[in-house]
Design a protein around this motif. Structure first.
Motif, PDB file in Angstrom:
ATOM      1  N   VAL A   1      20.476  -3.567  -7.682  1.00  0.00           N
ATOM      2  CA  VAL A   1      20.533  -3.603  -6.418  1.00  0.00           C
ATOM      3  C   VAL A   1      19.171  -3.736  -5.962  1.00  0.00           C
ATOM      4  O   VAL A   1      18.093  -3.002  -6.096  1.00  0.00           O
ATOM      5  CB  VAL A   1      21.157  -2.262  -5.814  1.00  0.00           C
ATOM      6  N   LEU A   2      18.843  -4.677  -4.859  1.00  0.00           N
ATOM      7  CA  LEU A   2      17.593  -4.877  -4.452  1.00  0.00           C
ATOM      8  C   LEU A   2      17.647  -3.960  -3.357  1.00  0.00           C
ATOM      9  O   LEU A   2      18.328  -4.413  -2.374  1.00  0.00           O
ATOM     10  CB  LEU A   2      17.368  -6.408  -4.215  1.00  0.00           C
ATOM     11  N   VAL A   3      16.615  -3.023  -3.097  1.00  0.00           N
ATOM     12  CA  VAL A   3      16.863  -2.041  -1.831  1.00  0.00           C
ATOM     13  C   VAL A   3      15.787  -2.139  -0.776  1.00  0.00           C
ATOM     14  O   VAL A   3      15.704  -1.746   0.270  1.00  0.00           O
ATOM     15  CB  VAL A   3      16.854  -0.607  -2.440  1.00  0.00           C
ATOM     16  N   HIS A   4      14.614  -2.981  -1.235  1.00  0.00           N
ATOM     17  CA  HIS A   4      13.480  -2.917  -0.411  1.00  0.00           C
ATOM     18  C   HIS A   4      12.559  -4.034  -0.784  1.00  0.00           C
ATOM     19  O   HIS A   4      12.483  -4.320  -1.800  1.00  0.00           O
ATOM     20  CB  HIS A   4      12.562  -1.450  -0.321  1.00  0.00           C
ATOM     21  N   ALA A   5      11.769  -4.575   0.282  1.00  0.00           N
ATOM     22  CA  ALA A   5      10.845  -5.653   0.009  1.00  0.00           C
ATOM     23  C   ALA A   5       9.477  -5.401   0.687  1.00  0.00           C
ATOM     24  O   ALA A   5       9.474  -4.659   1.554  1.00  0.00           O
ATOM     25  CB  ALA A   5      11.361  -7.002   0.610  1.00  0.00           C
ATOM     26  N   GLY A   6       8.505  -5.874   0.087  1.00  0.00           N
ATOM     27  CA  GLY A   6       7.127  -5.543   0.553  1.00  0.00           C
ATOM     28  C   GLY A   6       6.078  -6.422   0.003  1.00  0.00           C
ATOM     29  O   GLY A   6       6.547  -7.341  -0.948  1.00  0.00           O
ATOM     30  N   TYR A   7       4.794  -6.431   0.146  1.00  0.00           N
ATOM     31  CA  TYR A   7       3.807  -7.146  -0.401  1.00  0.00           C
ATOM     32  C   TYR A   7       2.653  -6.365  -0.268  1.00  0.00           C
ATOM     33  O   TYR A   7       2.415  -5.520   0.601  1.00  0.00           O
ATOM     34  CB  TYR A   7       3.686  -8.647   0.232  1.00  0.00           C
ATOM     35  N   LYS A   8       1.599  -7.095  -0.774  1.00  0.00           N
ATOM     36  CA  LYS A   8       0.226  -6.694  -0.819  1.00  0.00           C
ATOM     37  C   LYS A   8      -0.601  -7.756  -0.803  1.00  0.00           C
ATOM     38  O   LYS A   8      -0.113  -8.908  -1.147  1.00  0.00           O
ATOM     39  CB  LYS A   8      -0.370  -5.355  -1.813  1.00  0.00           C
ATOM     40  N   GLU A   9      -1.915  -7.968  -0.259  1.00  0.00           N
ATOM     41  CA  GLU A   9      -2.619  -9.096  -0.108  1.00  0.00           C
ATOM     42  C   GLU A   9      -3.756  -8.851  -0.935  1.00  0.00           C
ATOM     43  O   GLU A   9      -4.435  -7.643  -0.643  1.00  0.00           O
ATOM     44  CB  GLU A   9      -2.848  -9.333   1.271  1.00  0.00           C
ATOM     45  N   THR A  10      -4.261  -9.735  -1.738  1.00  0.00           N
ATOM     46  CA  THR A  10      -5.394  -9.657  -2.514  1.00  0.00           C
ATOM     47  C   THR A  10      -6.854  -9.199  -1.845  1.00  0.00           C
ATOM     48  O   THR A  10      -7.690  -8.572  -2.331  1.00  0.00           O
ATOM     49  CB  THR A  10      -5.863 -10.897  -3.338  1.00  0.00           C
ATOM     50  N   HIS A  11      -6.924  -9.565  -0.470  1.00  0.00           N
ATOM     51  CA  HIS A  11      -8.171  -9.152   0.508  1.00  0.00           C
ATOM     52  C   HIS A  11      -8.024  -7.713   0.968  1.00  0.00           C
ATOM     53  O   HIS A  11      -8.881  -7.180   1.787  1.00  0.00           O
ATOM     54  CB  HIS A  11      -8.313 -10.210   1.432  1.00  0.00           C
ATOM     55  N   LYS A  12      -7.087  -7.010   1.064  1.00  0.00           N
ATOM     56  CA  LYS A  12      -6.695  -5.649   1.496  1.00  0.00           C
ATOM     57  C   LYS A  12      -5.872  -4.942   0.572  1.00  0.00           C
ATOM     58  O   LYS A  12      -4.773  -4.534   0.917  1.00  0.00           O
ATOM     59  CB  LYS A  12      -5.962  -5.756   2.874  1.00  0.00           C
ATOM     60  N   ARG A  13      -6.307  -4.495  -0.543  1.00  0.00           N
ATOM     61  CA  ARG A  13      -5.411  -3.717  -1.320  1.00  0.00           C
ATOM     62  C   ARG A  13      -5.616  -2.168  -0.956  1.00  0.00           C
ATOM     63  O   ARG A  13      -6.557  -1.729  -0.716  1.00  0.00           O
ATOM     64  CB  ARG A  13      -5.885  -3.988  -2.727  1.00  0.00           C
ATOM     65  N   SER A  14      -4.428  -1.606  -0.970  1.00  0.00           N
ATOM     66  CA  SER A  14      -4.269  -0.278  -0.636  1.00  0.00           C
ATOM     67  C   SER A  14      -3.345   0.559  -1.407  1.00  0.00           C
ATOM     68  O   SER A  14      -2.065   0.316  -1.225  1.00  0.00           O
ATOM     69  CB  SER A  14      -3.901  -0.133   1.064  1.00  0.00           C
ATOM     70  N   PRO A  15      -3.713   1.360  -2.462  1.00  0.00           N
ATOM     71  CA  PRO A  15      -2.693   2.188  -3.281  1.00  0.00           C
ATOM     72  C   PRO A  15      -1.545   2.741  -2.368  1.00  0.00           C
ATOM     73  O   PRO A  15      -0.436   2.920  -2.427  1.00  0.00           O
ATOM     74  CB  PRO A  15      -3.292   2.791  -4.165  1.00  0.00           C
ATOM     75  N   SER A  16      -2.120   3.451  -1.078  1.00  0.00           N
ATOM     76  CA  SER A  16      -1.345   4.196  -0.131  1.00  0.00           C
ATOM     77  C   SER A  16      -0.040   3.326   0.316  1.00  0.00           C
ATOM     78  O   SER A  16       1.021   3.834   0.697  1.00  0.00           O
ATOM     79  CB  SER A  16      -2.251   4.767   0.959  1.00  0.00           C
ATOM     80  N   ALA A  17      -0.611   2.060   0.756  1.00  0.00           N
ATOM     81  CA  ALA A  17       0.448   1.267   1.326  1.00  0.00           C
ATOM     82  C   ALA A  17       1.676   0.908   0.325  1.00  0.00           C
ATOM     83  O   ALA A  17       2.744   0.974   0.871  1.00  0.00           O
ATOM     84  CB  ALA A  17      -0.214   0.030   1.924  1.00  0.00           C
ATOM     85  N   GLN A  18       1.115   0.586  -0.835  1.00  0.00           N
ATOM     86  CA  GLN A  18       2.316   0.482  -1.796  1.00  0.00           C
ATOM     87  C   GLN A  18       2.853   1.720  -2.188  1.00  0.00           C
ATOM     88  O   GLN A  18       4.431   1.840  -2.326  1.00  0.00           O
ATOM     89  CB  GLN A  18       1.783  -0.111  -3.329  1.00  0.00           C
ATOM     90  N   ASP A  19       2.399   2.728  -2.253  1.00  0.00           N
ATOM     91  CA  ASP A  19       3.222   4.034  -2.324  1.00  0.00           C
ATOM     92  C   ASP A  19       4.219   4.139  -1.263  1.00  0.00           C
ATOM     93  O   ASP A  19       5.185   4.806  -1.404  1.00  0.00           O
ATOM     94  CB  ASP A  19       2.222   5.382  -2.468  1.00  0.00           C
ATOM     95  N   ALA A  20       3.949   3.942  -0.036  1.00  0.00           N
ATOM     96  CA  ALA A  20       4.681   3.973   1.173  1.00  0.00           C
ATOM     97  C   ALA A  20       5.870   2.930   0.998  1.00  0.00           C
ATOM     98  O   ALA A  20       6.892   3.544   1.162  1.00  0.00           O
ATOM     99  CB  ALA A  20       4.097   3.577   2.426  1.00  0.00           C
ATOM    100  N   GLN A  21       5.723   1.838   0.401  1.00  0.00           N
ATOM    101  CA  GLN A  21       6.765   1.164   0.103  1.00  0.00           C
ATOM    102  C   GLN A  21       7.720   1.572  -0.886  1.00  0.00           C
ATOM    103  O   GLN A  21       8.919   1.490  -0.779  1.00  0.00           O
ATOM    104  CB  GLN A  21       6.451  -0.411  -0.268  1.00  0.00           C
ATOM    105  N   ILE A  22       6.952   2.214  -1.908  1.00  0.00           N
ATOM    106  CA  ILE A  22       7.884   2.658  -2.981  1.00  0.00           C
ATOM    107  C   ILE A  22       8.664   3.719  -2.448  1.00  0.00           C
ATOM    108  O   ILE A  22       9.921   4.042  -2.691  1.00  0.00           O
ATOM    109  CB  ILE A  22       7.128   3.037  -4.260  1.00  0.00           C
ATOM    110  N   SER A  23       8.273   4.706  -1.725  1.00  0.00           N
ATOM    111  CA  SER A  23       9.033   5.857  -1.065  1.00  0.00           C
ATOM    112  C   SER A  23       9.789   5.336  -0.287  1.00  0.00           C
ATOM    113  O   SER A  23      11.013   6.112  -0.330  1.00  0.00           O
ATOM    114  CB  SER A  23       7.977   6.759  -0.093  1.00  0.00           C
ATOM    115  N   GLU A  24       9.960   4.284   0.615  1.00  0.00           N
ATOM    116  CA  GLU A  24      10.650   3.719   1.351  1.00  0.00           C
ATOM    117  C   GLU A  24      12.092   3.183   0.529  1.00  0.00           C
ATOM    118  O   GLU A  24      13.303   3.398   0.723  1.00  0.00           O
ATOM    119  CB  GLU A  24      10.473   2.662   2.396  1.00  0.00           C
ATOM    120  N   ALA A  25      11.576   2.505  -0.619  1.00  0.00           N
ATOM    121  CA  ALA A  25      12.643   2.078  -1.619  1.00  0.00           C
ATOM    122  C   ALA A  25      13.571   3.140  -2.219  1.00  0.00           C
ATOM    123  O   ALA A  25      14.529   3.183  -2.184  1.00  0.00           O
ATOM    124  CB  ALA A  25      12.109   1.236  -2.795  1.00  0.00           C
TER     125      ALA A  25
END
Length: 163
Positions: free
Chosen positions: A121-145
């Motif tokens: 089951v694909l539950v959430h989509a997101g991305y990160k960009e090479t010029h603005k990496r932020s672990p907290s942004a991906q953590d937020a995506q994982i929490s949403e998933a």
């Protein structure tokens, strides 16, 4: 680390796509065919012989880390958190308004019901960009998933693997 071994690696699975993820994939097909094609090949492999059957342009197997990572959310660990993985695809080169070259790292977050085998089951989509990496942004995506896994799976009467 979770001992759960996802079915998508061995294949022969159905894929269910949550509506917002489907919208993301439709936009990706229009705007970044390269990344969409990677996902299309992954889905074919998941329905067929599994992710280990994906090959590069020369016919060599791709390393799992090139397109798959699981489990996610170790930094977020709390009791009974849903097991979530990600399918990864690298987007085409782009430039910012000031000319900086970058690429998007697209992510589709997924989980699998443990009481209904052979479904991814694909539950959430997101991305990160090479010029603005932020672990907290991906953590937020994982929490949403993870939150979406709880909501979708509870609504279907499915159980989910936990970290």
């Amino acid at each position: 680390m979770s001992a759960y071994q996802p079915n998508c690696l061995r294949g022969r699975c159905q894929i269910q796509i949550d509506d917002p993820v489907d919208d993301y994939l439709k936009a990706l097909r229009r705007n970044d065919l390269m990344a969409w094609t990677v996902y299309d090949q992954m889905f074919e492999a998941i329905r067929g012989g599994g992710l280990s059957h994906i090959r590069d342009e020369d016919g060599y197997p791709l390393d799992d880390a090139a397109h798959y990572s699981a489990p996610l959310g170790e930094r977020l660990r709390t009791p009974s958190m849903p097991w979530v993985g990600e399918f990864k695809a690298l987007g085409k080169n782009k430039r910012t308004s000031d000319g900086t070259l970058y690429r998007r790292h697209h992510r589709l977050y997924f989980s699998e019901p443990t009481n209904t085998p052979d479904i991814v089951v694909l539950v959430h989509a997101g991305y990160k960009e090479t010029h603005k990496r932020s672990p907290s942004a991906q953590d937020a995506q994982i929490s949403e998933a993870m939150a979406r896994v709880k909501e979708l799976f509870d609504g279907q009467g499915w159980s989910y693997p936990v970290l």
